[in-house]
Design a protein around this motif. Structure first.
Motif, PDB file in Angstrom:
ATOM      1  N   ALA A  65      27.386 -10.759  28.869  1.00 15.97           N
ATOM      2  CA  ALA A  65      26.997 -11.608  27.729  1.00 15.97           C
ATOM      3  C   ALA A  65      26.313 -12.891  28.199  1.00 15.97           C
ATOM      4  CB  ALA A  65      28.221 -11.937  26.887  1.00 15.97           C
ATOM      5  N   ILE A  66      26.768 -13.431  29.339  1.00 18.93           N
ATOM      6  CA  ILE A  66      26.134 -14.656  29.860  1.00 18.93           C
ATOM      7  C   ILE A  66      24.672 -14.373  30.189  1.00 18.93           C
ATOM      8  CG2 ILE A  66      26.133 -16.345  31.729  1.00 18.93           C
ATOM      9  CD1 ILE A  66      29.154 -15.971  31.959  1.00 18.93           C
ATOM     10  N   ILE A  67      24.476 -13.306  30.999  1.00 18.16           N
ATOM     11  CA  ILE A  67      23.108 -12.960  31.394  1.00 18.16           C
ATOM     12  C   ILE A  67      22.281 -12.611  30.160  1.00 18.16           C
ATOM     13  CG2 ILE A  67      21.700 -11.352  32.732  1.00 18.16           C
ATOM     14  CD1 ILE A  67      23.271 -12.853  34.661  1.00 18.16           C
ATOM     15  N   GLY A  68      22.868 -11.806  29.280  1.00 19.05           N
ATOM     16  CA  GLY A  68      22.148 -11.383  28.075  1.00 19.05           C
ATOM     17  C   GLY A  68      21.718 -12.575  27.238  1.00 19.05           C
ATOM     18  N   SER A  69      22.634 -13.517  27.029  1.00 19.99           N
ATOM     19  CA  SER A  69      22.325 -14.696  26.227  1.00 19.99           C
ATOM     20  C   SER A  69      21.206 -15.514  26.863  1.00 19.99           C
ATOM     21  CB  SER A  69      23.560 -15.583  26.078  1.00 19.99           C
ATOM     22  OG  SER A  69      24.186 -15.325  24.857  1.00 19.99           O
ATOM     23  N   LEU A  70      21.276 -15.650  28.207  1.00 22.30           N
ATOM     24  CA  LEU A  70      20.228 -16.420  28.888  1.00 22.30           C
ATOM     25  C   LEU A  70      18.872 -15.737  28.742  1.00 22.30           C
ATOM     26  CD1 LEU A  70      22.000 -17.697  32.140  1.00 22.30           C
ATOM     27  CD2 LEU A  70      21.197 -19.039  30.189  1.00 22.30           C
ATOM     28  N   TYR A  71      18.847 -14.411  29.009  1.00 17.54           N
ATOM     29  CA  TYR A  71      17.592 -13.666  28.837  1.00 17.54           C
ATOM     30  C   TYR A  71      17.034 -13.886  27.439  1.00 17.54           C
ATOM     31  CZ  TYR A  71      18.054 -10.752  33.076  1.00 17.54           C
ATOM     32  OH  TYR A  71      18.131 -10.297  34.364  1.00 17.54           O
ATOM     33  N   LEU A  72      17.913 -13.655  26.465  1.00 15.95           N
ATOM     34  CA  LEU A  72      17.492 -13.670  25.069  1.00 15.95           C
ATOM     35  C   LEU A  72      16.972 -15.059  24.667  1.00 15.95           C
ATOM     36  CD1 LEU A  72      17.645 -11.900  22.374  1.00 15.95           C
ATOM     37  CD2 LEU A  72      19.580 -13.364  21.848  1.00 15.95           C
ATOM     38  N   SER A  73      17.765 -16.090  24.962  1.00 10.87           N
ATOM     39  CA  SER A  73      17.386 -17.406  24.442  1.00 10.87           C
ATOM     40  C   SER A  73      16.236 -18.014  25.237  1.00 10.87           C
ATOM     41  CB  SER A  73      18.590 -18.345  24.417  1.00 10.87           C
ATOM     42  OG  SER A  73      19.212 -18.345  25.669  1.00 10.87           O
ATOM     43  N   LEU A  74      16.233 -17.787  26.564  1.00 10.22           N
ATOM     44  CA  LEU A  74      15.099 -18.320  27.330  1.00 10.22           C
ATOM     45  C   LEU A  74      13.816 -17.597  26.935  1.00 10.22           C
ATOM     46  CD1 LEU A  74      16.693 -18.850  30.886  1.00 10.22           C
ATOM     47  CD2 LEU A  74      16.069 -20.585  29.188  1.00 10.22           C
ATOM     48  N   PHE A  78      10.774 -19.497  25.185  1.00  8.38           N
ATOM     49  CA  PHE A  78       9.473 -19.479  25.839  1.00  8.38           C
ATOM     50  C   PHE A  78       8.387 -18.980  24.880  1.00  8.38           C
ATOM     51  CE2 PHE A  78       6.262 -17.150  28.342  1.00  8.38           C
ATOM     52  CZ  PHE A  78       5.732 -18.225  29.050  1.00  8.38           C
ATOM     53  N   LEU A  79       8.687 -17.852  24.203  1.00 10.55           N
ATOM     54  CA  LEU A  79       7.701 -17.304  23.258  1.00 10.55           C
ATOM     55  C   LEU A  79       7.402 -18.283  22.133  1.00 10.55           C
ATOM     56  CD1 LEU A  79       8.282 -13.534  22.429  1.00 10.55           C
ATOM     57  CD2 LEU A  79       6.341 -14.652  23.542  1.00 10.55           C
ATOM     58  N   ARG A 134      14.919   0.931  18.682  1.00  9.41           N
ATOM     59  CA  ARG A 134      16.358   0.710  18.514  1.00  9.41           C
ATOM     60  C   ARG A 134      16.725  -0.707  18.951  1.00  9.41           C
ATOM     61  NH1 ARG A 134      19.475   2.936  23.541  1.00  9.41           N
ATOM     62  NH2 ARG A 134      17.925   2.443  25.126  1.00  9.41           N
ATOM     63  N   ALA A 135      17.972  -1.058  18.689  1.00  9.15           N
ATOM     64  CA  ALA A 135      18.430  -2.398  19.053  1.00  9.15           C
ATOM     65  C   ALA A 135      18.194  -2.626  20.540  1.00  9.15           C
ATOM     66  CB  ALA A 135      19.914  -2.535  18.736  1.00  9.15           C
ATOM     67  N   SER A 136      17.518  -3.728  20.865  1.00 12.03           N
ATOM     68  CA  SER A 136      17.164  -3.962  22.260  1.00 12.03           C
ATOM     69  C   SER A 136      16.918  -5.441  22.503  1.00 12.03           C
ATOM     70  CB  SER A 136      15.892  -3.184  22.617  1.00 12.03           C
ATOM     71  OG  SER A 136      14.832  -3.675  21.827  1.00 12.03           O
ATOM     72  N   LEU A 137      16.847  -5.783  23.783  1.00 13.53           N
ATOM     73  CA  LEU A 137      16.578  -7.163  24.163  1.00 13.53           C
ATOM     74  C   LEU A 137      15.260  -7.635  23.550  1.00 13.53           C
ATOM     75  CD1 LEU A 137      17.308  -9.636  25.816  1.00 13.53           C
ATOM     76  CD2 LEU A 137      16.300  -8.565  27.817  1.00 13.53           C
ATOM     77  N   LEU A 138      14.241  -6.779  23.615  1.00 22.78           N
ATOM     78  CA  LEU A 138      12.929  -7.160  23.093  1.00 22.78           C
ATOM     79  C   LEU A 138      12.990  -7.458  21.594  1.00 22.78           C
ATOM     80  CD1 LEU A 138       9.923  -7.554  23.688  1.00 22.78           C
ATOM     81  CD2 LEU A 138       9.572  -5.172  23.035  1.00 22.78           C
ATOM     82  N   ALA A 139      13.624  -6.531  20.849  1.00 21.70           N
ATOM     83  CA  ALA A 139      13.727  -6.733  19.399  1.00 21.70           C
ATOM     84  C   ALA A 139      14.464  -8.041  19.117  1.00 21.70           C
ATOM     85  CB  ALA A 139      14.444  -5.557  18.757  1.00 21.70           C
ATOM     86  N   ILE A 141      14.659 -10.716  21.108  1.00 19.69           N
ATOM     87  CA  ILE A 141      13.827 -11.866  21.473  1.00 19.69           C
ATOM     88  C   ILE A 141      12.823 -12.153  20.360  1.00 19.69           C
ATOM     89  CG2 ILE A 141      11.962 -12.631  23.013  1.00 19.69           C
ATOM     90  CD1 ILE A 141      13.504 -11.461  25.348  1.00 19.69           C
ATOM     91  N   ILE A 142      12.204 -11.095  19.843  1.00 19.27           N
ATOM     92  CA  ILE A 142      11.191 -11.305  18.797  1.00 19.27           C
ATOM     93  C   ILE A 142      11.836 -11.900  17.538  1.00 19.27           C
ATOM     94  CG2 ILE A 142       9.580 -10.145  17.259  1.00 19.27           C
ATOM     95  CD1 ILE A 142       8.955  -8.264  19.638  1.00 19.27           C
ATOM     96  N   THR A 143      12.975 -11.350  17.142  1.00 14.41           N
ATOM     97  CA  THR A 143      13.648 -11.868  15.949  1.00 14.41           C
ATOM     98  C   THR A 143      14.036 -13.335  16.124  1.00 14.41           C
ATOM     99  OG1 THR A 143      14.578  -9.675  15.654  1.00 14.41           O
ATOM    100  CG2 THR A 143      15.521 -11.442  14.330  1.00 14.41           C
ATOM    101  N   VAL A 144      14.628 -13.646  17.270  1.00 14.93           N
ATOM    102  CA  VAL A 144      15.064 -15.027  17.497  1.00 14.93           C
ATOM    103  C   VAL A 144      13.854 -15.959  17.592  1.00 14.93           C
ATOM    104  CG1 VAL A 144      16.292 -16.569  19.072  1.00 14.93           C
ATOM    105  CG2 VAL A 144      17.239 -14.337  18.539  1.00 14.93           C
ATOM    106  N   THR A 145      12.765 -15.462  18.184  1.00 18.27           N
ATOM    107  CA  THR A 145      11.539 -16.282  18.242  1.00 18.27           C
ATOM    108  C   THR A 145      11.104 -16.676  16.838  1.00 18.27           C
ATOM    109  OG1 THR A 145      10.828 -15.142  20.236  1.00 18.27           O
ATOM    110  CG2 THR A 145       9.152 -16.380  19.052  1.00 18.27           C
TER     111      THR A 145
END
Ligand SMILES: Nc1ncnc2c1ncn2[C@@H]1O[C@H](COP(=O)(O)OP(=O)(O)OP(=O)(O)O)[C@@H](O)[C@H]1O
Ligand SMILES: [Mg+2]
Lengths: 284, 252
Positions: A65-74, A78-79, A134-139, A141-145
């Motif tokens: 979750a730590i790594i995932g959160s960092l990937y996602l939010s950074l 960035f985007l 499907r649910a993924s890091l990319l999806a 990131i785009i939603t949070v962006t």
């Protein structure tokens, strides 16, 4: 005692009370997180992924979750920065003579800011279904962006619009184009504020659970590509907190401690970084 | 007038429904100091800014007429507006240094015109700082932010920065109104020196300053030019009632 004095005293007491109420509430929140969470923060918690029985209080940690959160939010920050900064500069330099249009854009961004993040999540989910993703890091990131762009743009816009007209005129009369004025003058003048806007958005990105619930999913593994579902700290907190087992609940608080610490570290780094630029800012 | 640097004819400027400049016809002599006088709100700043088309930045402006600079109408020219602006240095009512260090404030204009050679920039920066009597004060702290300078120093820096892009014209809008007497005097003396090479247009509220340095005077009232001509003639022998009463201090 005359009216002026009473008024003065009233507002002083009001300000004092508000400060105390806000400060104590924040302290209480932080204290309760630390009180319940700190004892459960351990090296294992920080450095390993969930093992068998993790959700029943056995070994493992929330590294996923730590790594995932960092990937996602950074990634999302960035985007959002990539699109947000040019938009904010464009509104304040290129569109300077179209104030009606700019105010329209501001109004729309403020509306979007007010939309609850779960709606962004639902929107992202609909798009994903449409494209068969499907649910993924990319999806995620785009939603949070999408969710943080209004916050970032309006944050930057507020500082950019405080740049005095005289500075714009000075820059243009030296023969700068509008783009040069944007990136060499406005951005330099506003770097501290721009960094604050980035931080604010980052905080929202890393702390939000609703927008990623359907879009990013959850997994016990650390993602190795953008197409994999990804665990995040807010959801880790959410899932662990809803467990009936006390150890697991305490881990939710420990995860919250980790989340707060990450935000703290990033904020301090950004402040140190921005103080380097602060000295060039002109105080008009 | 022979070979005026700037010739303005039938210039009208509206912002929204407001008629701000009315039928302006004027000629501005080359390599002289032209002073624009007039009470507050009469359109001096607007006239000055229309010369390098900073008025374009306003919402809802309408401009008609022509402004010929070196025989080119800058209101209709196809040339890039940034080229036109480079021909004019602007000095505002208060200094607006760029948010960077002292050196880069001067080098900025040169860099955006593609001059990036370090040795060349060093030389030019020193040259222009000397030209405004700032070099001795700042030579040991060229890398300090411009924000650290005093207001008077900042205004001289802004003058130097404007000169560095090699203009022919200097537009100055009450450049000394925020300055102490000494800094004001430096700026005035610089202007007198600079008029050998530059056409200077100065807006001022200070009548004594105008008398000291003007070669040519334009007197405006409520968006119109009431009277214009050589300084001696306007100051000694004004023709219009409004000019006379302005000089007598009846209104500001
Ligand atoms: N952006 C604008 N929108 C609407 N009206 C404007 C604008 N800028 C200037 N004006 C109006 O145009 C008129 C002339 O303004 P200007 O600033 O040119 O006067 P000024 O002669 O420079 O005055 P001062 O001596 O006080 O600086 C004023 O009536 C002013 O209210
Ligand atoms: Mg003015």
């Amino acid at each position: 005692m005359n009216i002026k004095k009473i008024e003065e005293r009233f507002f002083r007491v009001l300000m004092f009370c508000s400060t105390v109420i806000i400060a104590t509430t924040l302290m209480l929140i932080i204290f309760s997180i630390l009180y319940k969470g700190l004892p459960s923060v351990s090296w294992e918690m920080l450095t390993s992924t969930p093992k068998g029985g993790f959700y029943f209080g056995k070994g493992g940690g929330v590294l996923n979750a730590i790594i995932g959160s960092l990937y996602l939010s950074l990634g999302a920050t960035f985007l959002a920065f990539l699109f947000g900064l040019p938009l904010a500069l464009y509104m304040n330099v290129h569109l300077i003579k179209h104030q009606k249009l700019v105010n329209g854009i501001r109004f729309v961004l403020d509306l979007l800011w007010g939309v609850p993040s779960i709606v962004y999540g639902a929107f992202g989910f609909t798009i994903m279904i449409f494209f068969g993703i499907r649910a993924s890091l990319l999806a995620g990131i785009i939603t949070v962006t999408l969710f943080i762009i209004p916050i970032m743009v309006r944050g930057m816009d507020e500082v950019l619009k405080s740049v005095p007209r005289g500075l714009l005129e000075s820059s243009l009369s030296l023969g700068s184009t509008q783009a040069e004025t944007s990136y060499r003058v406005y951005l330099k003048q506003c770097i501290p504020g721009v960094i604050t806007a980035i931080l604010l958005s980052f905080g929202r990105a890393i702390g939000d659970a609703a927008s990623i619930l359907f879009t990013t999913g959850y997994t016990d593994y650390i993602p190795t590509s953008l197409n994999q579902p990804t665990a995040t700290l807010p959801l880790a907190i959410f899932f662990q907190l809803s467990s009936p087992i006390v150890e697991v609940q305490n881990r939710a608080y420990a995860s919250a401690v980790i989340l707060v610490t990450i935000i703290l570290i990033i904020s301090i780094l950004a402040r140190v970084f921005s103080s380097k630029f602060h000295k060039n800012k002109i105080n008009f | 007038m022979e070979n005026p640097k700037i010739a303005i004819s039938d210039l009208n400027l509206f912002i929204g429904k407001q008629h701000i400049l009315k039928n302006i016809n004027a000629e501005i002599p080359s390599k002289k100091i032209t002073v624009i006088l007039g009470p507050s709100g009469c359109g001096k700043t607007t006239l000055l800014k229309s010369l390098n088309r900073l008025t374009d930045l306003n919402t809802d402006v309408k401009v008609s007429g022509s402004i010929m600079i070196d025989n080119e109408d800058i209101l209709t020219t196809k040339r890039d507006i940034t080229d036109i602006r480079k021909k004019m240095g602007l000095l505002a009512q208060r200094p607006y240094p760029l948010p960077m260090n002292i050196y880069n404030n001067i080098a900025y204009g040169l860099r955006i015109s593609g001059r990036k050679n370090k040795r060349f920039l060093d030389k030019r920066v020193e040259h222009y700082l000397r030209q405004v009597n700032l070099w001795e004060e700042v030579k040991d702290r060229l890398r300090d932010p411009a924000a650290a300078l005093s207001i008077g120093q900042q205004q001289r820096l802004c003058l130097a920065r404007g000169l560095a892009v090699d203009p022919d014209i200097i537009l100055a809008d009450e450049p000394t109104s925020a300055l102490d007497p000494i800094s004001s005097q430096t700026i005035e003396e610089k202007f007198i020196e600079l008029k050998n090479n530059y056409t200077i247009i100065l807006v001022t509220h200070i009548l004594r300053q105008a008398r000291r340095i003007a070669d040519h005077v334009i007197f405006m009232y409520l968006g119109e030019i009431i009277e214009q001509g050589p300084a001696a003639q306007i100051f000694e022998n004004p023709q219009e009632e409004k000019t006379k009463s302005y000089f007598q201090g009846m209104f500001y």
